[in-house]
Design a protein around this motif. Structure first.
Motif, short mmCIF file in Angstrom:
data_model
loop_
_atom_site.label_atom_id
_atom_site.label_comp_id
_atom_site.label_asym_id
_atom_site.label_seq_id
_atom_site.Cartn_x
_atom_site.Cartn_y
_atom_site.Cartn_z
N VAL A 45 41.80 41.99 34.14
CA VAL A 45 42.35 43.88 34.70
C VAL A 45 40.90 43.91 35.05
N ILE A 46 40.13 44.38 34.29
CA ILE A 46 38.82 44.93 34.88
C ILE A 46 38.65 44.21 36.33
N LEU A 47 38.49 43.63 36.95
CA LEU A 47 37.99 43.30 38.23
C LEU A 47 38.97 43.70 39.00
N LEU A 48 40.68 43.66 38.55
CA LEU A 48 41.51 44.18 39.24
C LEU A 48 41.42 46.26 39.25
N MET A 49 41.16 46.27 38.16
CA MET A 49 41.11 48.19 37.88
C MET A 49 40.25 48.91 39.17
#
Length: 203
Positions: A45-49
């Protein structure tokens, strides 16, 4: 300058050098990688964000209006590549277990970090992101029949469950990216290298 921001900027400026090292660390310390498995979902989630926060949204909207290229490339990735690679590996006389592993790898969808890597390499990160999303949404429908046909493996995949999980990742990442863009505003370009460094750390 904040020392943390300074370190992140240094990491972002050397992203293409640091990424192979992060992969090597994962391979060398597999027990550590296994222990970190519960963090995989939030890290995705963090990487895609972070990727969405840095994304060229004009280019992304243009691709979404005409998604034909991304859909074709996604189907080539999921279907054509394993169909072409499988007879080659068979002809090489490889160990059956290795052939199965290679085939399953070829049938797999794009990884979340593909768009981030494309950004570091100055490639089309918007197209890479769409390929990742399309292949992940399509793989529950392509992987089971291909695995059964080529390898005789009956993979029981819950397509609805996987699709809902991916949709949740995308929604959470999109909300976070919008918050980052709103918070930074015009300073987004200035802090872009620091965000890249943070992406390297999450990879």
């Amino acid at each position: 300058m904040n020392p943390v921001v300074h370190v992140l900027r240094r990491m972002g400026g050397r992203a293409t050098t640091l990424l192979p090292f992060s992969l090597a660390i994962g391979l060398l310390f597999q027990n550590l990688s296994a222990a970190a498995r519960p963090l995989l979902w939030p890290l995705a989630v963090i990487l895609l964000m972070l990727t969405l926060a840095r994304m060229d949204w004009t280019r992304l909207k243009m691709l979404l209006r005409r998604p034909g290229l991304a859909i074709v490339l996604a189907l080539v990735n999921l279907i054509v590549v394993p169909l072409v690679a499988w007879p080659v590996w068979q002809a090489l006389g490889l160990w059956p277990g290795l052939i199965a592993a290679l085939c399953l790898s070829a049938m797999a969808p794009g990884i979340i970090s593909a768009a981030t890597t494309a950004t570091f390499l100055r490639l089309d990160s918007s197209l890479a992101l769409l390929l990742t999303l399309f292949t992940n949404f399509l793989v529950p429908f392509t992987l089971p029949p291909l695995a059964l046909w080529l390898l005789g493996l009956d993979l029981r995949i819950n397509a609805l469950d996987l699709s809902l999980r991916l949709a949740l990742i995308v929604v959470l990442a999109l909300v976070g990216a919008l918050a980052i863009r709103r918070f930074l505003g015009p300073r987004l370009v200035e802090h872009g290298t620091a965000l890249d460094g943070l992406s390297v750390g999450r990879s």
